[in-house]
Design an enzyme around this catalytic site. Structure first.
Site, short mmCIF file in Angstrom:
data_model
loop_
_atom_site.label_atom_id
_atom_site.label_comp_id
_atom_site.label_asym_id
_atom_site.label_seq_id
_atom_site.Cartn_x
_atom_site.Cartn_y
_atom_site.Cartn_z
N THR A 10 0.84 -1.20 0.00
CA THR A 10 0.00 0.00 0.00
C THR A 10 0.88 1.25 0.00
O THR A 10 0.37 2.36 0.03
CB THR A 10 -0.89 0.02 1.26
OG1 THR A 10 -0.03 -0.06 2.41
CG2 THR A 10 -1.86 -1.13 1.29
N ASP A 71 8.12 -6.88 4.07
CA ASP A 71 8.04 -6.12 5.31
C ASP A 71 9.42 -5.52 5.50
O ASP A 71 10.43 -6.22 5.38
CB ASP A 71 7.63 -6.99 6.50
CG ASP A 71 7.13 -6.12 7.65
OD1 ASP A 71 6.61 -5.01 7.38
OD2 ASP A 71 7.27 -6.52 8.82
N GLY A 162 9.77 7.61 3.53
CA GLY A 162 10.00 7.11 4.90
C GLY A 162 11.15 7.82 5.60
O GLY A 162 11.21 9.05 5.65
N ASP A 164 14.27 7.95 4.73
CA ASP A 164 15.40 8.28 3.84
C ASP A 164 16.09 9.61 4.18
O ASP A 164 17.32 9.68 4.14
CB ASP A 164 14.95 8.30 2.37
CG ASP A 164 14.80 6.89 1.80
OD1 ASP A 164 15.34 5.94 2.40
OD2 ASP A 164 14.14 6.74 0.76
#
Ligand code: ITT
Length: 205
Positions: A10, A71, A162, A164
């Site tokens: 997602t 994940d 995220g 980064d």
């Protein structure tokens, strides 16, 4: 080899990277948006591998097509491996105190992590990616990839997603969010895991 796979994520940033990584092998990527019926899988396990297997298996059995699920997360040494499997919703867990969701989840997660790392000298961290391929009623396999580096004291760069902007990979003087997608894919946890996965599939199929 397989020519088509559903990448069951997602996360738009992740999906873009999977598309780039798999197109090199001529594998066409379907996304959850291409699927007729919507369907959600809860990530409630304690390890990356268990969560990735659960996602891959449930989507593959539901849509009856080969699926790749991942994940991933960031493990920070000074925080005993947190955020780890909680990386996506780190701002909202009790550990370290909840962080208000002001703009978006990525920003709230970063704010909380930098708050917990204030004045901490040991900045070592690693990104982890566990990728699972699942072919319904046939077989499944998995690989993992790591990217080691250090946490900055402020966010820099606007590429990637995220965490980064606060992660400087080993051997680099810039954050992951300052790298081009190609540069990131070459050294990232996800790039390493995906390349290993395709090698395994090439041997099997
Ligand atoms: P799906 O489960 O639907 O794939 P998600 O965003 O929930 O999407 P994860 O559970 O794997 O994905 O959580 C991964 C989180 O870890 C992600 O939201 C980011 O905050 C972080 N993360 C993972 N890979 C990253 C990367 O390459 N760069 C920066 N942050 C990353």
């Amino acid at each position: 080899m397989i020519d088509k796979v559903l990448v069951a994520t997602t996360n738009k940033g992740k999906l873009k990277e999977f598309k780039q990584l798999l197109s090199k092998y001529g594998i066409q990527v379907l996304s959850l948006e291409d699927m007729p019926e919507k369907f959600e899988v809860e990530e409630d396990k304690e390890t990356f591998l268990e969560n990735a297997i659960k996602k891959a298996r449930e989507y593959a059995q539901f849509y009856k097509i080969p699926v790749i699920a991942e994940d991933a997360g960031l493990e920070v040494k000074a925080l005993n491996g947190y955020p780890g499997v909680y990386s996506a919703r780190f701002y909202d867990i009790e550990f370290g105190g909840k962080q208000p969701l002001e703009e978006n989840k990525d920003k709230a997660n970063i704010k909380k992590l930098l708050r917990l790392m204030e004045g901490v000298e040991d900045r070592e961290a690693r990104f982890v990616s566990v990728v699972v391929f699942y072919n319904p009623e046939d077989f499944g396999l998995w690989t993992e990839g790591y990217c080691y580096g250090k946490i900055t004291d402020k966010p820099i760069g606007d590429k990637g997603f995220g965490y980064d902007p606060i992660f400087v990979p080993e051997g680099y003087l810039v954050t992951m969010a300052q790298l081009t997608p190609e540069e990131k894919n070459k050294i990232s946890h996800r790039g390493k895991a995906v390349r290993k996965l395709v090698e395994k599939l090439q041997k099997l199929l």
